[in-house]
Design an enzyme around this catalytic site. Sequence first.
Site, PDB file in Angstrom:
ATOM      1  N   ASP A  66      12.812   5.417  29.101  1.00  0.00           N
ATOM      2  CA  ASP A  66      12.759   3.947  29.072  1.00  0.00           C
ATOM      3  C   ASP A  66      12.310   3.341  30.396  1.00  0.00           C
ATOM      4  OD1 ASP A  66      15.062   4.749  30.396  1.00  0.00           O
ATOM      5  OD2 ASP A  66      16.428   4.013  28.866  1.00  0.00           O
ATOM      6  N   ASN A 134      28.655   1.854  25.743  1.00  0.00           N
ATOM      7  CA  ASN A 134      28.729   1.391  24.347  1.00  0.00           C
ATOM      8  C   ASN A 134      28.078   2.385  23.383  1.00  0.00           C
ATOM      9  OD1 ASN A 134      26.053   1.112  24.956  1.00  0.00           O
ATOM     10  ND2 ASN A 134      25.975  -1.110  24.751  1.00  0.00           N
ATOM     11  N   HIS A 136      25.082   3.798  23.793  1.00  0.00           N
ATOM     12  CA  HIS A 136      23.618   3.783  23.707  1.00  0.00           C
ATOM     13  C   HIS A 136      23.009   5.068  24.240  1.00  0.00           C
ATOM     14  CE1 HIS A 136      23.176   1.550  27.852  1.00  0.00           C
ATOM     15  NE2 HIS A 136      22.824   2.802  28.013  1.00  0.00           N
ATOM     16  N   GLU A 141      20.455   0.083  22.045  1.00  0.00           N
ATOM     17  CA  GLU A 141      21.766  -0.554  22.050  1.00  0.00           C
ATOM     18  C   GLU A 141      22.375  -0.523  20.644  1.00  0.00           C
ATOM     19  OE1 GLU A 141      23.045  -0.987  24.827  1.00  0.00           O
ATOM     20  OE2 GLU A 141      22.192  -2.607  26.026  1.00  0.00           O
TER      21      GLU A 141
HETATM   22  C1  GLP Z   1      21.026   3.511  31.412  1.00  0.00           C
HETATM   23  C2  GLP Z   1      19.947   4.416  30.827  1.00  0.00           C
HETATM   24  C3  GLP Z   1      20.569   5.474  29.932  1.00  0.00           C
HETATM   25  C4  GLP Z   1      21.742   6.134  30.634  1.00  0.00           C
HETATM   26  C5  GLP Z   1      22.790   5.106  30.932  1.00  0.00           C
HETATM   27  C6  GLP Z   1      24.061   5.660  31.563  1.00  0.00           C
HETATM   28  O1  GLP Z   1      21.427   2.511  30.557  1.00  0.00           O
HETATM   29  N1  GLP Z   1      18.970   3.698  30.090  1.00  0.00           N
HETATM   30  O2  GLP Z   1      19.555   6.444  29.624  1.00  0.00           O
HETATM   31  O3  GLP Z   1      22.271   7.147  29.822  1.00  0.00           O
HETATM   32  O4  GLP Z   1      22.189   4.185  31.832  1.00  0.00           O
HETATM   33  O5  GLP Z   1      23.955   5.616  32.931  1.00  0.00           O
HETATM   34  P1  GLP Z   1      25.009   6.150  33.983  1.00  0.00           P
HETATM   35  O6  GLP Z   1      24.738   7.611  34.083  1.00  0.00           O
HETATM   36  O7  GLP Z   1      24.648   5.419  35.235  1.00  0.00           O
HETATM   37  O8  GLP Z   1      26.351   5.837  33.461  1.00  0.00           O
END
Ligand code: GLP
Length: 258
Positions: A66, A134, A136, A141
């Site tokens: 993304d 959440n 995702h 989402e």
């Molecule tokens: C972002 C990314 C996700 C990732 C998530 C969790 O939202 N788009 O791909 O899994 O963060 O991130 P963290 O590892 O900082 O909790």
Amino acid sequence: MRVILCDCAGEATARVVDRIARTVSETPEPVLGLATGGTMEPVYAGLIEAHRAGLSFSAATSFNLDEYVGLPPEHPQSYHSYMARHFFDHVDLPEARRFLPRGDVDPGQSAAAFEVALQRHGPVDLQLLGLGHNGHIGFNEPGSSLGSLTREKTLTRRTREANARFFGEGEMPPRSAVTMGIGSIMRARAIVVLALGQGKAAAVAAAVEGPVTAFCPGSALQFHPDTTVYLDPAAASDLRLTEHYREAEAISSARAPD
Ligand code: GLP
């Protein structure tokens, strides 16, 4: 799903690094699906270490999940910058084969170009995934279609607040992102999920043991034939079948490595 309960975050991370390194060294032209977020920073540090010890990414292709809409690649909080900083600048993965959705062009065009590249160079051999609080995956989402392809998604307030820590003071992440869809992610040959810490416990339980529902996008992975989830004790703390996962893993690991 194969659920691997690790003794600590360091062990879970090291096992994911090892799994990626094995795919890279055992596949002639490996196609990697890459993720961002705080959880993945030590994964990339481990892969850079493996590269310094001789692992080459020169035959690899990578697809990132993304990118924030509106951020040009050189913006310090873009996922282009994240990947350069934490991984690409330190390894020999050819620049022409690093694919990320563009954040600075029309989102529809960015998504379409990314899907074309995926069709051309895919399928992904090993997709790395984190999990949002959440549930995702990528930036799919809650409410995302379980069959979706790459497209623009509006970010929830909770996700923007969770990711605000990476932005400057008083700055918030953009309102939307271009993300690989759940359907695009599900085409990967194999998927590894890394989730660490208490903050992920509810999402992990919903994704692994809950019903398959768009309310928890990670639960779609229950339909994937080769998904392995690596957890530290805190992230695993809301699971109900932990004893069973331990027993199953004792048998599986004797037969085949993860
Ligand atoms: C972002 C990314 C996700 C990732 C998530 C969790 O939202 N788009 O791909 O899994 O963060 O991130 P963290 O590892 O900082 O909790």
